[in-house]
Write a protein that holds these residues in place. Sequence first.
Motif, PDB file in Angstrom:
ATOM      1  N   PHE A 142     -19.817   4.284  -4.672  1.00 16.80           N
ATOM      2  CA  PHE A 142     -18.750   5.059  -5.286  1.00 16.80           C
ATOM      3  C   PHE A 142     -18.885   5.174  -6.802  1.00 16.80           C
ATOM      4  CE2 PHE A 142     -16.849   3.967  -1.231  1.00 16.80           C
ATOM      5  CZ  PHE A 142     -16.309   5.176  -0.866  1.00 16.80           C
TER       6      PHE A 142
ATOM      7  N   ALA B 279     -20.212  -1.013  -1.788  1.00 17.83           N
ATOM      8  CA  ALA B 279     -19.200   0.025  -1.963  1.00 17.83           C
ATOM      9  C   ALA B 279     -19.124   0.462  -3.420  1.00 17.83           C
ATOM     10  CB  ALA B 279     -17.846  -0.497  -1.504  1.00 17.83           C
TER      11      ALA B 279
ATOM     12  N   GLN C 152     -11.377   2.087  -3.037  1.00 16.79           N
ATOM     13  CA  GLN C 152     -11.964   3.039  -3.986  1.00 16.79           C
ATOM     14  C   GLN C 152     -10.981   4.137  -4.343  1.00 16.79           C
ATOM     15  OE1 GLN C 152     -14.696   3.297  -5.754  1.00 16.79           O
ATOM     16  NE2 GLN C 152     -15.186   1.225  -5.077  1.00 16.79           N
ATOM     17  N   PHE C 153     -10.398   4.732  -3.282  1.00 15.31           N
ATOM     18  CA  PHE C 153      -9.478   5.829  -3.528  1.00 15.31           C
ATOM     19  C   PHE C 153      -8.208   5.316  -4.201  1.00 15.31           C
ATOM     20  CE2 PHE C 153     -12.175   7.389  -0.045  1.00 15.31           C
ATOM     21  CZ  PHE C 153     -12.679   8.495  -0.708  1.00 15.31           C
TER      22      PHE C 153
ATOM     23  N   VAL D 238     -12.864  -1.316   1.841  1.00 14.92           N
ATOM     24  CA  VAL D 238     -13.611  -0.938   0.638  1.00 14.92           C
ATOM     25  C   VAL D 238     -13.432   0.543   0.326  1.00 14.92           C
ATOM     26  CG1 VAL D 238     -15.329  -2.764   0.565  1.00 14.92           C
ATOM     27  CG2 VAL D 238     -15.738  -0.779   1.987  1.00 14.92           C
ATOM     28  N   PHE D 239     -13.373   1.360   1.405  1.00 13.13           N
ATOM     29  CA  PHE D 239     -13.168   2.797   1.165  1.00 13.13           C
ATOM     30  C   PHE D 239     -11.761   3.028   0.610  1.00 13.13           C
ATOM     31  CE2 PHE D 239     -16.845   3.029   3.894  1.00 13.13           C
ATOM     32  CZ  PHE D 239     -17.548   4.083   3.339  1.00 13.13           C
TER      33      PHE D 239
END
Lengths: 254, 308
Positions: A251, A247, B258-259, B254-255
């Motif tokens: 990113f 990840a 990130q944000f 995990v997504f």
Amino acid sequence: MRARLALLALACLWSGPALAERLVTSLSANQVAIGSNYTGAQLVIFGIIERDGQSADRPDGYDVVVTMRGPREPVTVRRKEPFGPVWLNRSQQKFVAVPSVLTVLSSRYLAEIAPPALRAQLRLGLAAIVQAPEFTIDRGQDDNPFRAGLIRLKTRDGLWSQHERGVVFVTREFFRAPMAIPATATIGNYDVEVILLSGGAVLARGHASFEVVKTGFEEQITVFAQDRSLIYGMMIGALSLAFGWVASVIFRRD
Amino acid sequence: MQIYLPIAEMPVSVLLILGMGAAVGFVSGLFGIGGGFLMTPLLIFLGIPPAVAVATQSAQITASSTTGALAALRRDAVDLRLAGVLTLGGFVGTAAGVWVFAAMRRAGQLDLVIVLSYVTLFTAIGSLMLAESLREFFRTRRGVVRPRRRAGSHPKVFGWPFRMRFPRSQLYASVLPILALSVSVGFVGTLLGIGGGFIVVPALLYLFRIPTGVVIGTSQVQVLSTALLAVILQSAVNGAVDIVLAIMLIIGGVFGAQFGARAGRALRADLFRVLLGILVLAVGMRFAAEIAVRPAEPFSLHLPEGRR
């Protein structure tokens, strides 16, 4: 043919020599396999009532009660009571062998099938099963609210149920009863008890059993997690680290 | 779409779990905390056995804090020396926590201990954080800038023996208070089934007055090492980590993280503290309501210790 004869002989034994009716039952499957898409299942129990030549017609017709019991487990029921300004679990009642899944199906209302004393004796219906004296350890306190709470909570979780129209007579002597296996069913052996009654008297009994098992990937993972638990843990740890790293690469902004 | 969890032994909705992982991951990335104290109650609410819920969410914390720690390392926002001291103390505290956990379980009082700890800890820390940060928030808005820390104005315990220099955190203090903090966080965290990041972050911010930018990265590194240990121990000892649930939570998490981390960088430091205070206080109030309000269903079922 021999197998069927043996089954008939067995059914005769259960029904007892003095009774005129014999009960032959069959389950639609002997195993419920849990795979990754399992969300519950349905089994059907079929039954035929066989009468010998001399027995008189039953003017009251036949009644059938089917009881399906999942693997037994000990359960503690706790009750919250006020303690100063807060509510805490203050009293409890232990039940030693509670069926994890329990389904009672009958051809009509249990109250019409048998008088209360017989229902209690034969354990017909959720209430009769839970009210049985040996179901819990007597601690000298009033345990009825705990028994009622157990039925309420198990029913709410979809693990226990009672359908008083659940047994359907296709003909006068042939019936079927669909049984739902809940999505959260415990793994293990389930037994089904069928009781044939007429006019408030027991004519015959039948038994069947099936098992709920994990198959394929679900079974392999369970076995691996038990037998190689340290490796399994390290594997999940490594997997988590790898996912986190991937990840951060995806990113990455620079 | 439903999928069957082999260890939890029940089907769940894939989208729901992915969404929950993303939401908790966002909060976790935003505040640099593990998010276990949010995830565990959510999973239990879905009907997942508590032991599986506590054990499995530590896999997600491992993954999301790996991402967070790597991002912080690249931005040079980690005090590795401080993280090392915190990790050392955390391991000692975790071991003690596991022991007390087992003893309380044998005594049959674990439920009460957990609820009372949640209420006192979260309400106290949440109120302190909120009060402090609101005062600071309005002071800043009025244009009064208070010096962050003047030389010589630090607490006496910093002057204890075994002093160590943490240049990245602009801190020169005895390791004893830092070890005491991390031991107690590891202890309480194990007892409550949470990572403890939400205690470490405010403690570093308010007690040690370490810059916000360094605090989050450092806490991520410490959370990572503790959660990794927890995953391995929980699998080896209790066999309670569900790999299918773990993968879904990780992918969502995990997504989300990130944000969350991006939103966190855009957030002003004083607003950040107000929000973190509100979050911790809200969780504390929720647990307080649980024992203070007359329950709709006074009865509850308890299966023997083990997976269910």
